[in-house]
Each structure stands twice: as C-alpha cells, then as structure tokens.
Write an enzyme that holds these catalytic residues in place. Structure first.
Site, short mmCIF file in Angstrom:
data_model
loop_
_atom_site.label_atom_id
_atom_site.label_comp_id
_atom_site.label_asym_id
_atom_site.label_seq_id
_atom_site.Cartn_x
_atom_site.Cartn_y
_atom_site.Cartn_z
N LEU A 141 0.72 -1.14 0.01
CA LEU A 141 -0.04 -0.08 0.01
C LEU A 141 0.74 1.28 -0.07
O LEU A 141 0.36 2.10 -0.59
CB LEU A 141 -0.88 0.14 1.28
N ALA A 147 9.53 1.36 7.24
CA ALA A 147 8.41 0.09 7.06
C ALA A 147 7.82 0.31 5.57
O ALA A 147 7.77 0.96 5.09
CB ALA A 147 7.45 0.24 7.98
N ASP A 295 2.91 14.85 12.95
CA ASP A 295 3.15 14.78 11.58
C ASP A 295 2.01 14.83 10.77
O ASP A 295 1.54 13.83 9.91
CB ASP A 295 4.16 13.68 11.37
#
Length: 573
Positions: A141, A147, A295
C-alpha cells in the site's frame, strides 16, 4: 529460543568494526558525489570528485548547498532521512534555507520483495502467514525507509493494514548512530560555538526518538492514548490496534476507508466543514489534552467515506506539560492583544535563556515581525508562521526553545496549509475566536484561579510564619560565626591549575631521574641488566611525555568559526 537466534545474528566486534569502516567509506563517497568532498581534504576520508565545491562556494549559495545536503541524506538511507526530518524542526541549529529544504525529505524507499515481508511477519508472529490472515495483498500500500504497509484481512474477516519493518534495520541504524556520535564529539572538541548546541545531546535525543520509531509497540501505545482521549468524539476515526497480531516489528491496525484529505474539492461544503474540524482538533490537542500529532501531513489525514475525519501514523507525537501550555497561551494572548512586552516574557517562559538576553533588541525584533504580519487584513494572517518567527527571534537572542515547540510549530504550519486548501476563504483569526474565549476562561476562570489564589495564600502564610525564626537564625549566625564571603576569581583558578601542572611535572621529572639513577645502580660490573633496561625505558617514556606536553601546551585550543562567518557576511554585503 528466539533470544539465542538473535545472539547468533549479532555481529562480532571485528565484523562490526569492518562494517563501520565500510559504512564510513560509503558516507564519504556520497558526500563527494554531491559536492562536499572538499570539506574533507587532507583527511583521506573522501575521494576527489568533479562535483566538489569549496567551503566558500558552499557558503555563498545556501539554497543550493541545502538541496545538495537533502540529496545526500536521501541517498544515505533511513537513519539520515530521519535525522534530516528532525533537523528540519530545529531553526535554532540551521538557517532558514536548510529548514525549508529538509522539510521536503521524502520517507520513501523501493518496495521489498514479498518473500522478505512474509519472512519478517512470520518470524515476528511465530506462525505461518495463513494462520493469522485469510488474505494478504502482495502489492504494498505504501513504502518507507522504516516500514512497508500492506492491506490484509484477518482470519475472522476484518480488513486491516499491516505495517512491517524492513529487515536488517537495527544493525545499520546502530552503526550510523555510532558514527554520528563520533562526529558530534569531534565537533564539540574542535569548534567552540558547538557548546551552545550540544551535538552529542542532539544525537542522544535523536537516538531515543529513532529507537522508539523502530519499536512499533511505542506507536501502538500512542494510538491507545489518542483513542482514550477522543473516545467521545464520534466524528473522529482513530484506528484500533490488533494487539494479538502486533509485535515490535509488525503493527496491525484497523483499516480506515476514505481518501487523502487534500483530494476533497477546495471550497466545497465538505471541505469547509473538515477545515473547521481541523481548527477545533488543533485547539483540543494543544490546549486541552497536551498531546498532539507530530506529523499531520495530508497523507496522514483521511476524509472517510462515512463523513468522519481519520488520523493515521502516530509514530511521532508531541507532549506539552501544563506549564508549557500556559506559556503558549500567554504567547497567543499577547500576540492577539498587541502586548509586545508580554510576547517577550512568553518567549522567555517557553525557552531557556543561555545567557544574558538583550531585551531591548528582542523587543524591536518582535515589533518588526508583528508589523510585517499584521499590516494586511486579519483573514490573511499566517498565524503559525507568525508564531514560528517569534520563536526564531527568541533563538537568535540566545533563548533555547525546547524540541516540543519546534515539532508543534512545524505541525501547525502543515495543518494551517491544509485548512487554507480546504477552505480558501477562511478567516482563521475569526475561526479561532471561540477558542480564544475558551482559552481565557480556561486560564482566568474561577476554577483555575481559585486553586492558584489558595496556593498563593498558603505559601504567603507559610513564609510569614517562618520569617521570625529565619531572622533569629540569621542574627545568631552573624553573632557567633560572622559573615563569610565567597569570591570566585578565574585568575586564581588558572593559577591553581598552573601550580598543579608544575607540581606534576616536577614529580615526573624526579621520577625519571630516580629511574635513571636506579638503572646505573643496578648495573653489575658495568654491564646493564634487565632491570637497568626497564628503568631506562621508563625514564625515556616519562621524558618523552614531558617534552610532548611542553611542545603542545597552549597550542591545542578549540577553533572559533563565528569571526570567519562575520567576515564572510561582510564581504557578501
């Protein structure tokens, strides 16, 4: 079983040293590739490159130098990308051109082969992938330097997002952190001005933040905190953590269905509603809960299909204590009311002065900044940029601003950009007015003032009660022991240090003489013995140290770069 496997994978000391040297060579090559090789001339660390720029050329064009630095950090990988993102929140360390450029750092990397992802998930969960998930999408995705995320369906049919840490990051990041710490110590030892910025402290702070980001259990705890705080707000969607499937390197979250918030048509009814919701959310995070998303870029804000506002990616959050919230309230209220002296006091409450603060000069800077931002209509005021410039003014006058405020101002700038995109005609000061009234009530209302007044009265009563006893004690001490005055004279301290050095050299010289005498006495029939050789060697070693000490004394000093910078600035002007 697992711990023994981890131990088996740990590199030995020699292998670790070789890896560090190899990584240092890689860093040097990347620096040379982007024009920074000339900075290491004479060290042998960086090869020559046609792209090399002299230090003068780098200083003359800060925008181009900042762009080159961003490219270096992106090429060096996750540790340096994260370092650049952290530095982009520290205007007290870097000029504005570097702050703007480092804010563009993209946390993206090429996708990993699915078999690596499968092995990482199965190793973390201790079972086959099919045992925990009925479906697991092969195509990622999203990909990042830390990650990679995949869509999946749990064995009981729930749609989830699986965040999987890239394999082998621990060893690489720890090696990079060791090199950064070595560089920080070198800077502190050689450049005098570095004591104001504490590079080793920055590396330590960065290490803690980065290691937290490598442990997905920390992010899971952040999500639980936000879910608890906003449990009663039905129009906010914060994903649920699947605890049974989450580990240090794997995080499984409820899937939020929707689109990126900036995909909503600007100026539409839904866009305006989401903009006002973001204003309310920003107030709630900063002044009610004291925990905020660090963020909030458009990719982390989701316009859900059911009308809710979704929040994702809680790897970075900020926290404000009650005292920090009060200082921020004072700053906002003082700016709104035009109280220049109040703004100056609030900035000093927010930060920590590193020395004498020139209040008159800082006040003039505050007036200049406020006039520049408030010369147009109120709806055009860039509130977050105004607050950021005020904090930067404090930093220019030797007030160190805590990192929490730097993260907060960057998050506020990002949020304000999204709000203005969704609602181009928004009058932010008017939209903030209801919350300003709540701020005043929250700070000066009876519920807040009553405890403060009570505590003040109790403290005053305690002082008055103890004052007679303390005065009696003072006069008794004055009568029986007299007055002691402590005088701190730097010259006396230097004299004491010089005398200590002379005494140490005298002892070393006497020791060397004794060893030489002992060497002669230990000779047998004029022939030296083993003890004679050892005594001579010891005496020569001591004499060598004394000669080196004498040669280097007064010559090893930290360099100062501020005079050089001033000269360069005058030449440019």
């Amino acid at each position: 079983m697992q711990s023994s496997a981890l131990k088996a994978r740990k590199p030995g000391i020699i292998r670790g040293a070789v890896n560090d040297i190899s990584r240092l060579g890689r860093i040097s090559a990347v620096l040379a590739k982007h024009g920074f090789g000339a900075l290491f001339q004479g060290t042998g660390l960086s090869p020559r490159s046609p792209a090399d720029k002299s230090p003068e050329e780098l200083a003359e064009n800060p925008s181009d130098t900042a762009r080159r630095l961003r490219l270096v950090l992106e090429e060096l990988g996750p540790t340096f990308v994260k370092l650049g993102q952290v530095l982009s929140t520290r205007p007290d360390l870097l000029p504005a051109a570097f702050i703007l450029e480092l804010a563009k750092l993209q946390d993206q990397s090429p996708p990993l082969d699915f078999e690596q992802i499968r092995a990482q998930v199965e190793d973390a969960l201790g079972c086959e992938l099919s045992s925990s998930f009925s479906e697991f999408h092969v195509e990622p995705l999203a990909t990042g330097s830390i990650a990679q995320t995949h869509l999946a369906v749990t064995s009981d049919g729930v749609q989830v997002v699986v965040k999987v840490q890239r394999p082998g990051l621990d060893e690489l990041i720890r090696s990079d952190l060791d090199l950064l710490r070595l560089l920080a110590r070198f800077l502190e030892a050689t450049i005098e001005e570095m004591s104001l910025y504490s590079p080793t402290g920055i590396v330590d702070e960065f290490e803690l933040a980065l290691l937290d980001e490598l442990d997905f259990r920390v992010e899971a705890a952040h999500i639980r905190t936000f879910r608890e705080q906003y449990a009663q707000q039905q129009d906010l969607w914060i994903p649920r953590v699947f605890e049974a499937l989450s580990r240090r390197q794997v995080l499984v979250l409820e899937r939020i269905v929707g689109v990126k918030i900036t995909d909503i048509e600007p100026g539409s009814e839904r866009g305006q509603r989401l903009a006002l919701r973001l204003v309310e959310l920003a107030y709630s995070m900063m002044f009610e809960h004291g925990v905020f998303h660090g963020d909030p870029h458009p990719g982390n804000l989701i316009a859900c299909t059911d009308g809710r506002l979704g929040l994702i990616d809680f790897g970075l959050i900020g926290r404000l204590t009650q005292q920090q919230q009060d200082a921020l309230m004072s700053l906002v209220i003082s700016v709104a009311s035009g109280d220049i002296d109040g703004v100056a006091r609030a900035i000093m409450q927010i930060g920590r002065p590193l020395g004498r603060v020139p209040l008159r000069e800082m006040r003039e800077d505050i007036i200049t900044i406020r006039n520049r931002y408030l010369r147009g209509s109120l709806e055009e005021v860039d509130v977050s940029a105004l607050v950021m410039e005020l904090l930067e003014a404090g930093q220019r006058h030797r007030i160190r601003i805590p990192p929490e405020y730097a993260i907060l101002t960057k998050a506020a700038v990002s949020l304000e950009g999204i709000i203005r995109h969704l609602h181009p005609d928004i009058d932010i000061p008017s939209a903030l007015s209801p919350y300003s009234r709540r701020l005043l009530i929250q700070r000066y209302g009876p519920q807040r003032l009553a405890p403060s007044l009570l505590n003040g009265a109790l403290n005053a009563g305690s002082i008055m009660h103890d004052l007679p006893l303390q005065l009696t004690q003072f006069f008794m001490d004055l009568e029986y022991e007299g007055v002691r005055v402590h005088v701190d004279n730097p010259g006396l301290n230097e004299l004491k240090s010089s005398l200590s050095n002379v005494a140490l050299r005298l002892v070393m010289g006497m020791t060397a003489s004794a060893l030489i005498l002992g060497a002669f006495l230990s000779m047998e029939g004029g022939s030296p013995t083993g003890w004679s050789y050892l005594a001579f060697l010891g005496a020569l070693s001591i004499l060598g140290v004394l000669l080196l000490w004498h040669a280097l004394e007064g010559r090893i000093r930290k360099i100062r770069i501020s005079p050089w910078v001033k000269v360069k600035r005058k030449r440019r002007e």
